[in-house]
Design a protein around this motif. Sequence first.
Motif, PDB file in Angstrom:
ATOM      1  N   ILE A 111       0.881  -1.175   0.000  1.00 28.72           N
ATOM      2  CA  ILE A 111       0.000   0.000   0.000  1.00 28.72           C
ATOM      3  C   ILE A 111       0.908   1.210   0.000  1.00 28.72           C
ATOM      4  O   ILE A 111       1.702   1.396   0.915  1.00 28.72           O
TER       5      ILE A 111
ATOM      6  N   ASN B  56       1.811   7.118  -0.665  1.00 25.94           N
ATOM      7  CA  ASN B  56       1.320   8.240  -1.457  1.00 25.94           C
ATOM      8  C   ASN B  56      -0.201   8.142  -1.608  1.00 25.94           C
ATOM      9  O   ASN B  56      -0.698   7.522  -2.553  1.00 25.94           O
ATOM     10  N   LEU B  57      -0.936   8.644  -0.654  1.00 25.26           N
ATOM     11  CA  LEU B  57      -2.392   8.739  -0.624  1.00 25.26           C
ATOM     12  C   LEU B  57      -3.096   7.423  -0.300  1.00 25.26           C
ATOM     13  O   LEU B  57      -4.146   7.419   0.351  1.00 25.26           O
ATOM     14  N   GLU B  58      -2.542   6.284  -0.747  1.00 23.47           N
ATOM     15  CA  GLU B  58      -3.257   5.025  -0.565  1.00 23.47           C
ATOM     16  C   GLU B  58      -3.420   4.672   0.916  1.00 23.47           C
ATOM     17  O   GLU B  58      -4.503   4.279   1.358  1.00 23.47           O
TER      18      GLU B  58
ATOM     19  N   SER C 292      -3.433   6.575   3.455  1.00 21.83           N
ATOM     20  CA  SER C 292      -4.382   7.516   4.053  1.00 21.83           C
ATOM     21  C   SER C 292      -5.815   7.173   3.655  1.00 21.83           C
ATOM     22  O   SER C 292      -6.730   7.208   4.484  1.00 21.83           O
ATOM     23  N   ALA C 293      -6.012   6.833   2.395  1.00 18.92           N
ATOM     24  CA  ALA C 293      -7.361   6.493   1.928  1.00 18.92           C
ATOM     25  C   ALA C 293      -7.881   5.245   2.633  1.00 18.92           C
ATOM     26  O   ALA C 293      -9.042   5.187   3.041  1.00 18.92           O
ATOM     27  N   VAL C 294      -7.026   4.249   2.771  1.00 13.80           N
ATOM     28  CA  VAL C 294      -7.439   3.025   3.470  1.00 13.80           C
ATOM     29  C   VAL C 294      -7.776   3.353   4.929  1.00 13.80           C
ATOM     30  O   VAL C 294      -8.774   2.871   5.481  1.00 13.80           O
TER      31      VAL C 294
ATOM     32  N   LEU D 143      -1.070  12.737   2.638  1.00 11.85           N
ATOM     33  CA  LEU D 143      -2.366  12.430   3.244  1.00 11.85           C
ATOM     34  C   LEU D 143      -3.566  12.839   2.410  1.00 11.85           C
ATOM     35  O   LEU D 143      -4.561  12.124   2.346  1.00 11.85           O
ATOM     36  N   HIS D 144      -3.529  14.024   1.845  1.00 13.88           N
ATOM     37  CA  HIS D 144      -4.646  14.497   1.016  1.00 13.88           C
ATOM     38  C   HIS D 144      -4.056  15.084  -0.255  1.00 13.88           C
ATOM     39  O   HIS D 144      -3.001  15.723  -0.210  1.00 13.88           O
TER      40      HIS D 144
END
Lengths: 463, 510
Positions: B32, B35-37, B39-41, B141-142
């Motif tokens: 994972i 880079n964003l992933e 955080s999204a999870v 994170l975003h």
Amino acid sequence: MTDARSFREGVDALAANDDLLDVDERVSDEDVAAVAAEAARSNGPAVRFTETSGVVTPVSGAFAGPEQVTQSSERPWKRIATALGLETDASYRRVVERVAAPLAAATEPAETDLLADPSDADCYSLGLPPLEPGAPPAFTLGVLAFEHGDETRWLPVRGSVRGTHRVRAVVPADSGLTSSAEVSLCLGVPGAAVTNTLLHWLDRSQTGSIRPGTKSDAVPTATHEGRVVPATSEVLFSGRVADFEAGSEPSVDGGTAWELAMETEVVDVSVDAVAHRESPLVPFVPLGTPLTDDVQLVGITESARLNYRVNNYWGIEPVEWIRLPAEMSLGMCVVASEILYAGFEWQLSNTLFAFSSLFDKILILDENTSAADLSRPLDDIWVKAHPSQDWVFSEPSAPAATAPRYRTDGEPGSRLFINATWDPRWDEEYIAPRVTYETSYPEEVRRTVAEMWSNLGFDSSDD
Amino acid sequence: MTDRQGDAVDSFRDYLERLAERGVCNRIDQRISWNLEASAVTMRANEQDSAIPVFEDVSDDSSARLVGDPYRGARRKPWKRIAMALGLSEDLTTDSFYEAVIDRLRSPISPTVVDSEAALCKETVHTGDDVDLLSFPWPFLHVGDGGRYSNLHTLIADDRDTEWTDWSSHRAMFHDNTRASVLLLAGEQTPNIYYYKYERHDEPMPVAITVGAEPAVECVSMMWIPTGRSEAEFAGGLKRAPVELVPCETNDLRVPATAEIVLEGRILPNSRLDEGPYGDYFGYMHGPRRSMPVLEIDAITHRERPHIPFTVEWSEVGYAHNTTSSMEVACVGPDATLGLRAVGFDVEKLAPWPFTPRTVYVVSTDTTNPSYLHELANFIFTTWGMLHVDFFVFVDSDVDPFDQRAVLEAMALYADPDEDFHQFGAETMPKVPLNIYQTPEEKGDVQMGTSKAKTAKTYIDATRPEGQGQERGFGLEDTERRRRAREILEAAGLASAAAETADADREVDE
């Protein structure tokens, strides 16, 4: 044409939706209110008391709903939706439109046969539970029908049994009801009969309008003792107004929510006869408990009424939705609207204040705020409204609102509206983007997460 | 009910093990990306109240691991996992949890100092040219953020003029191998020390950032510990055992010895780098991009395969929790309650607003006369964390400030717009620029981390009129009848989860 669902059909639908708890244990009359109140406090399902002392089967919470403050998946209006013949997951907008339908267009009810049969039961033997131990048997959310000119008029009614053949009723003041008037007191009426009747009297008492009527195609009617009544009424008392100065009708915590919005009067009715359906179901409301049926019904009905009124006021329809959350006991109005121009928020809030006497506080949200998510307003109220510029208080000369309890002497007071919207004069670059899952992660990332989610090993929470 | 259920954990790693023992730690071996992933999870896990994700594989270039919102509590008990970390029962009521934490804070325990050889955080040491911040998989994170962040850590700094050491939490955005910008907002303790002491003397402020320190340390860094008091001692009190500290490699600071990563460095005077934008805790991407002080890294020490905990800010807005909101409840709430009681206020409980961390708090109190509430509000608004906070709501002591429905009802029914909404002047008070209701011009030049335009602070008196009882319907006082009613409902099949009510009600059973 709507799905004309009877009270009984609504309760059956709640059972089918797994939103009804059958209490088969024998519950004493004096314990019914306590059980109903605990179920409401617990955000539990509606409760059907199948083993009580009398003829009727009380059902609590049939029009109530769970609080939405901590439960994102809940829809407090879901049981009202069910009662009105809508799907249980109906959107807030759909429920409001259904409730407000009589304002938009008058429809004629189908005339059919009365389903209730004459009975030997008297007012006591019906077994209506009291609101508290030692109090007389009580009824709530009923409809009182009487002839007024060449029409039958329906009133919202609550009250109690005062004798084998006598009930005491609280009804709207100046309703046209006269001493010695023949009446039919109907219990266990369809949800639409309740909302239609509330809609009429809320609007009449607060705007003076005599539209809408109380009858619509959502409530089939029948003739009972010469009066038009909901055909599917579970219980009907027939009699006459015996005493127009009956004195007070004690209540728990101020009575039903609709009484907050209008003057009332108390009448005694001499009951000549009782009719009921087989194993009649009647709604029971543990008055004063948070989130009860009456609060939800008035919250939805008043919201529907206000939504219709403001969107038919300026020649355009700027308002997306209005809510009087039961969680706030009708003391605050939440509205999402397009802000047409600077200062429109003032017009909007003061129009709402003019149309309703219930609340003294209004929270205004941007039009793209979801009606189904109470948490966003509860964030925006604090972070989006400037603490000194966007909390706007009136002079202390406004008519006293009726739902709040900080002052009950009727003296004028102030009103407050909180403007949690973007100032239309602001440049676009000033507008802070709302952070969401969709705005935080590109579509590719979201797709990747969605595709692998089931393989990531997440189980349900430990709670 | 006893609060002593076991020992507190001594390290972040032990904490993860304790989560795993309870089945609420999800170790994800699948790659994972940082880079964003990740955080999204984590966001999805937060939304679903699922297990805490530990990302075992986030980069080709690093063996370090990410942990998403490790202190996120359960939906109905935000303090639950912090209680677990501290060795407290997870079945406590809110009141009991508060009192247990307050009791521990009243009994500080001095730290011990260990040698570097005994310190887990020294398993690997990088100094000089060996320092490389970007060798670690700091999360992005975003998508709108200004960079990659460390946002769940303890920043340790000495007061320039006294022996006091402050522990606090200030996010850091990484710029290159050795530099980060740190969000220092004037008005808070560490920023004040930096802006008004070190920088005024043109001196760098030595700091250490401990990433993945033991839970008691993280808790204390979130609390409003009074100036001059030993944060390490309060952490010891919280865990009922001494916190082990170890000297830094490149400065005189001492850091928690079991931390996963320690960043040693200096916050330079009169030097700035961009910080933000950032998807922040109130649910909006605020701007403008700010200039913030520069952290120059001199050394990095860490455990083998270190864990980097992070929080997904904004995911606590609304119904979900994350580390920030859970720590607000579990740490700031009891600590602030104790602090207000300590100076003589008759405070039952202080609770953060669950939908909006750090912006509004609810306080329940027995004493509700207007002058008392004014004094209470006035005192609170003068404290160091208040540049973030705009509102306090006061309710009667029989209203549970955690029962949001009851609080909303109190505000709607008992707060008189004419008499009960109190502002300390229309625009007289300071405000951090982390807000969305001021224009960029009003925020102005935020060199010190405060807005150019002042704002208002408000307290709302939602207490009942003198002598007016709580009206909540039939039978509230009839505990025996209520108990019988519950038995009837449960016998009929009402799920126990549905039968849960607010603590104020639950006292019936106790």
